[in-house]
Design an enzyme around this catalytic site. Structure first.
Site, PDB file in Angstrom:
ATOM      1  N   GLN A 102      18.121 -89.529  39.522  1.00  7.24           N
ATOM      2  CA  GLN A 102      18.950 -90.521  38.993  1.00  7.24           C
ATOM      3  C   GLN A 102      18.351 -91.270  37.798  1.00  7.24           C
ATOM      4  O   GLN A 102      19.013 -92.164  37.254  1.00  7.24           O
ATOM      5  CB  GLN A 102      18.964 -91.546  40.209  1.00  7.24           C
ATOM      6  CG  GLN A 102      19.788 -91.163  41.771  1.00  7.24           C
ATOM      7  CD  GLN A 102      19.459 -91.968  42.715  1.00  7.24           C
ATOM      8  OE1 GLN A 102      20.222 -92.973  42.878  1.00  7.24           O
ATOM      9  NE2 GLN A 102      18.468 -91.607  43.584  1.00  7.24           N
ATOM     10  N   HIS A 120      22.654 -89.215  36.378  1.00  4.14           N
ATOM     11  CA  HIS A 120      23.226 -90.461  35.409  1.00  4.14           C
ATOM     12  C   HIS A 120      22.890 -90.384  33.806  1.00  4.14           C
ATOM     13  O   HIS A 120      22.880 -91.354  33.236  1.00  4.14           O
ATOM     14  CB  HIS A 120      22.325 -91.692  36.277  1.00  4.14           C
ATOM     15  CG  HIS A 120      22.852 -91.720  37.664  1.00  4.14           C
ATOM     16  ND1 HIS A 120      22.038 -92.738  38.512  1.00  4.14           N
ATOM     17  CD2 HIS A 120      23.880 -91.364  38.472  1.00  4.14           C
ATOM     18  CE1 HIS A 120      22.736 -92.647  39.760  1.00  4.14           C
ATOM     19  NE2 HIS A 120      23.892 -91.904  39.526  1.00  4.14           N
ATOM     20  N   ALA A 233       4.568 -92.358  45.809  1.00  4.44           N
ATOM     21  CA  ALA A 233       4.555 -90.866  45.684  1.00  4.44           C
ATOM     22  C   ALA A 233       3.485 -90.258  44.796  1.00  4.44           C
ATOM     23  O   ALA A 233       3.185 -88.961  45.101  1.00  4.44           O
ATOM     24  CB  ALA A 233       6.005 -90.500  44.983  1.00  4.44           C
TER      25      ALA A 233
HETATM   26  C1  BV8 Z   1      31.326 -93.641  40.358  1.00  3.60           C
HETATM   27  C2  BV8 Z   1      22.313 -95.100  34.684  1.00  3.60           C
HETATM   28  C3  BV8 Z   1      33.458 -92.787  40.556  1.00  3.60           C
HETATM   29  C4  BV8 Z   1      22.343 -96.353  33.979  1.00  3.60           C
HETATM   30  C5  BV8 Z   1      23.018 -95.838  37.094  1.00  3.60           C
HETATM   31  C6  BV8 Z   1      30.746 -95.809  47.425  1.00  3.60           C
HETATM   32  C7  BV8 Z   1      30.214 -96.862  48.325  1.00  3.60           C
HETATM   33  C8  BV8 Z   1      30.020 -98.218  47.655  1.00  3.60           C
HETATM   34  C9  BV8 Z   1      30.085 -98.176  46.069  1.00  3.60           C
HETATM   35  C10 BV8 Z   1      30.464 -96.969  45.703  1.00  3.60           C
HETATM   36  C11 BV8 Z   1      30.726 -95.845  46.141  1.00  3.60           C
HETATM   37  N1  BV8 Z   1      31.193 -95.059  45.342  1.00  3.60           N
HETATM   38  C12 BV8 Z   1      30.980 -95.458  44.127  1.00  3.60           C
HETATM   39  C13 BV8 Z   1      30.806 -96.831  44.393  1.00  3.60           C
HETATM   40  C14 BV8 Z   1      30.356 -97.868  43.082  1.00  3.60           C
HETATM   41  C15 BV8 Z   1      29.157 -97.579  42.418  1.00  3.60           C
HETATM   42  C16 BV8 Z   1      27.928 -97.608  43.506  1.00  3.60           C
HETATM   43  O1  BV8 Z   1      27.328 -96.872  44.046  1.00  3.60           O
HETATM   44  N2  BV8 Z   1      27.547 -99.015  43.623  1.00  3.60           N
HETATM   45  C17 BV8 Z   1      26.416 -99.544  44.583  1.00  3.60           C
HETATM   46  C18 BV8 Z   1      25.754-100.443  43.657  1.00  3.60           C
HETATM   47  C19 BV8 Z   1      26.862 -99.932  45.763  1.00  3.60           C
HETATM   48  N3  BV8 Z   1      28.957 -96.046  42.007  1.00  3.60           N
HETATM   49  C20 BV8 Z   1      29.293 -95.664  40.724  1.00  3.60           C
HETATM   50  O2  BV8 Z   1      29.801 -96.775  39.815  1.00  3.60           O
HETATM   51  C21 BV8 Z   1      29.117 -94.588  40.334  1.00  3.60           C
HETATM   52  N4  BV8 Z   1      30.273 -94.015  39.815  1.00  3.60           N
HETATM   53  O3  BV8 Z   1      31.310 -93.759  41.518  1.00  3.60           O
HETATM   54  O4  BV8 Z   1      32.316 -93.036  39.782  1.00  3.60           O
HETATM   55  C22 BV8 Z   1      34.332 -94.244  40.392  1.00  3.60           C
HETATM   56  C23 BV8 Z   1      34.924 -94.336  39.241  1.00  3.60           C
HETATM   57  C24 BV8 Z   1      35.772 -95.506  39.170  1.00  3.60           C
HETATM   58  C25 BV8 Z   1      35.854 -96.443  40.108  1.00  3.60           C
HETATM   59  C26 BV8 Z   1      35.136 -96.185  41.297  1.00  3.60           C
HETATM   60  C27 BV8 Z   1      34.462 -95.127  41.201  1.00  3.60           C
HETATM   61  C28 BV8 Z   1      28.053 -94.575  38.976  1.00  3.60           C
HETATM   62  C29 BV8 Z   1      26.722 -94.590  39.713  1.00  3.60           C
HETATM   63  C30 BV8 Z   1      25.592 -94.817  38.374  1.00  3.60           C
HETATM   64  C31 BV8 Z   1      25.147 -95.984  37.952  1.00  3.60           C
HETATM   65  N5  BV8 Z   1      24.070 -95.735  37.008  1.00  3.60           N
HETATM   66  N6  BV8 Z   1      22.048 -95.546  36.076  1.00  3.60           N
HETATM   67  C32 BV8 Z   1      21.082 -97.239  33.741  1.00  3.60           C
HETATM   68  O5  BV8 Z   1      20.014 -96.435  34.295  1.00  3.60           O
HETATM   69  O6  BV8 Z   1      21.101 -98.183  32.878  1.00  3.60           O
HETATM   70  S1  BV8 Z   1      22.763 -96.228  38.598  1.00  3.60           S
HETATM   71  C33 BV8 Z   1      20.848 -96.614  38.551  1.00  3.60           C
HETATM   72  O7  BV8 Z   1      20.834 -97.692  39.801  1.00  3.60           O
HETATM   73  C34 BV8 Z   1      19.892 -95.654  38.815  1.00  3.60           C
HETATM   74  O8  BV8 Z   1      20.075 -94.582  38.134  1.00  3.60           O
HETATM   75  C35 BV8 Z   1      19.807 -95.403  40.603  1.00  3.60           C
HETATM   76  O9  BV8 Z   1      20.861 -94.460  40.681  1.00  3.60           O
HETATM   77  C36 BV8 Z   1      20.172 -96.677  40.811  1.00  3.60           C
HETATM   78  C37 BV8 Z   1      18.805 -97.783  41.196  1.00  3.60           C
HETATM   79  O10 BV8 Z   1      18.201 -96.864  42.340  1.00  3.60           O
HETATM   80  P1  BV8 Z   1      16.899 -95.944  42.447  1.00  3.60           P
HETATM   81  O11 BV8 Z   1      16.643 -95.271  41.440  1.00  3.60           O
HETATM   82  O12 BV8 Z   1      16.725 -96.082  43.764  1.00  3.60           O
HETATM   83  O13 BV8 Z   1      16.006 -97.638  42.236  1.00  3.60           O
HETATM   84  P2  BV8 Z   1      15.750 -98.805  43.279  1.00  3.60           P
HETATM   85  O14 BV8 Z   1      15.133 -99.689  42.055  1.00  3.60           O
HETATM   86  O15 BV8 Z   1      16.952 -99.232  43.532  1.00  3.60           O
HETATM   87  O16 BV8 Z   1      14.693 -98.321  44.281  1.00  3.60           O
HETATM   88  C38 BV8 Z   1      13.438 -97.789  43.853  1.00  3.60           C
HETATM   89  C39 BV8 Z   1      12.804 -97.376  45.155  1.00  3.60           C
HETATM   90  O17 BV8 Z   1      11.594 -96.796  44.944  1.00  3.60           O
HETATM   91  C40 BV8 Z   1      12.726 -98.361  46.260  1.00  3.60           C
HETATM   92  O18 BV8 Z   1      13.136 -97.851  47.453  1.00  3.60           O
HETATM   93  C41 BV8 Z   1      11.080 -98.718  46.539  1.00  3.60           C
HETATM   94  O19 BV8 Z   1      10.731 -98.856  47.652  1.00  3.60           O
HETATM   95  C42 BV8 Z   1      10.588 -96.985  45.989  1.00  3.60           C
HETATM   96  N7  BV8 Z   1       9.475 -97.214  45.385  1.00  3.60           N
HETATM   97  C43 BV8 Z   1       8.645 -98.135  44.350  1.00  3.60           C
HETATM   98  N8  BV8 Z   1       7.517 -97.696  44.328  1.00  3.60           N
HETATM   99  C44 BV8 Z   1       7.364 -96.208  44.577  1.00  3.60           C
HETATM  100  C45 BV8 Z   1       8.750 -96.138  45.271  1.00  3.60           C
HETATM  101  N9  BV8 Z   1       8.843 -94.699  45.799  1.00  3.60           N
HETATM  102  C46 BV8 Z   1       7.632 -94.144  45.967  1.00  3.60           C
HETATM  103  N10 BV8 Z   1       6.543 -94.297  44.982  1.00  3.60           N
HETATM  104  C47 BV8 Z   1       6.291 -95.492  44.357  1.00  3.60           C
HETATM  105  N11 BV8 Z   1       5.160 -95.793  43.675  1.00  3.60           N
END
Ligand code: BV8
Ligand code: ZN
Length: 247
Positions: A102, A120, A233
């Site tokens: 991602q 992404h 990780a």
């Molecule tokens: C879409 C690029 C069709 C840009 C990104 C179904 C249900 C609910 C909502 C939706 C659904 N389907 C679609 C949606 C809407 C939406 C969505 O999912 N919303 C969420 C918020 C609920 N999805 C979309 O819009 C997607 N498109 O569905 O198109 C559509 C079209 C029209 C209308 C409707 C649908 C597009 C999604 C992509 C968006 N772009 N990134 C940019 O980077 O600027 S998403 C971006 O956020 C990242 O790429 C990643 O995906 C996300 C962040 O998540 P993580 O990477 O997991 O990061 P996070 O900080 O959250 O977590 C970090 C983790 O690491 C933690 O757990 C932590 O504990 C851990 N960690 C920390 N340190 C360590 C570690 N692990 C290991 N080692 C360590 N040292």
């Protein structure tokens, strides 16, 4: 006990053929790249989900570009960490290994991973909003914001997938296909709340694959994991790999 979890993870991976790894911002955390959660999911006090949208770009392209310029600048000062390097090694350790990310930072590539499925997109790709012309450009800072397309004069945007935008079809299909066929899915550093990426964990589990999660905290899909490696990780993946190396 973490040592037992590490041996359990290695036991699951030993001798398998088809492995998929799904990574998120956490795999780059030890390289110094802030996670979305880590930053409270905010940029300048606004939820990232609101900045990283086509609507925000249409309303104020310079502001959205500043968000990406700041991340590009930070990325010029970081390097892959041991987690990235182990996943790069695994493309040769397993007969069929697919890396799905991602992340838009291309640190997997920098660690030597080939054929990374970037769900992404990439922060290093720049695409014209009018003619769609896309190019890799690592210039920091960019000479002008927003950058202008050399071939049609259109406004250029970061080559990432924004919320509300569809993922690159070929990439998502390839990720889904590999996940449906895999024997093991390793989920590294993702909170697993963004879709359709998070849905890949369900696809693997419902297809009978064993799921291993590597994350200091439980993700939204931790309940689907056979083994949860609770820690960074960059420390835990090398330990698992060392056990596989010894085998
Ligand atoms: C879409 C690029 C069709 C840009 C990104 C179904 C249900 C609910 C909502 C939706 C659904 N389907 C679609 C949606 C809407 C939406 C969505 O999912 N919303 C969420 C918020 C609920 N999805 C979309 O819009 C997607 N498109 O569905 O198109 C559509 C079209 C029209 C209308 C409707 C649908 C597009 C999604 C992509 C968006 N772009 N990134 C940019 O980077 O600027 S998403 C971006 O956020 C990242 O790429 C990643 O995906 C996300 C962040 O998540 P993580 O990477 O997991 O990061 P996070 O900080 O959250 O977590 C970090 C983790 O690491 C933690 O757990 C932590 O504990 C851990 N960690 C920390 N340190 C360590 C570690 N692990 C290991 N080692 C360590 N040292
Ligand atoms: Zn153009």
């Amino acid at each position: 006990m973490i040592a037992e979890e590490i041996s359990a993870a290695a036991a699951i991976l030993r001798g398998v053929t088809r492995v998929v790894a799904l990574t998120g911002a956490g795999v780059s955390a030890e390289s110094g790249v802030p996670t979305f959660r880590g930053a409270g999911g905010l940029w300048e006090g606004q939820p990232v989900q609101e900045v990283a949208t086509p609507q925000a770009f249409a309303a104020d392209p310079v502001r959205v570009w500043r968000f990406y310029e700041e991340r590009r600048r930070r990325l010029t000062r970081v390097a892959p960490n041991p987690a990235h390097r182990v996943l790069a090694r695994w493309q040769d350790r397993f007969p069929s290994f697919t890396l799905v990310t991602q992340n838009v930072d291309r640190l997997h590539h920098a660690a030597g991973s080939r054929e990374v499925l970037e769900l992404h997109g990439s922060i290093w790709e720049i695409r014209c909003s009018s003619c769609g012309r896309s190019r890799e450009d690592r210039t920091v800072p960019l000479p002008a914001l927003p950058p202008v397309c050399a071939s049609c004069g259109g406004t250029e945007r970061p080559g990432v997938v924004w919320f509300g935008e569809y993922l690159p079809p070929g990439v998502m299909d390839a990720a889904t296909e590999a996940t449906q066929r895999c024997e093991v899915l390793v989920v590294v550093g993702t909170s697993a709340v963004v879709y359709p990426a998070a849905g890949l964990v369900e696809i693997a589990a419902s297809g009978g694959a064993k799921v291993i999660e590597v994350n200091p905290d439980a993700s939204a899909k931790a309940h689907l994991a056979e083994v949860n490696l609770r820690g960074p990780a960059g420390e835990l993946l090398p330990n698992v790999d060392a056990l596989l190396e010894g085998a």
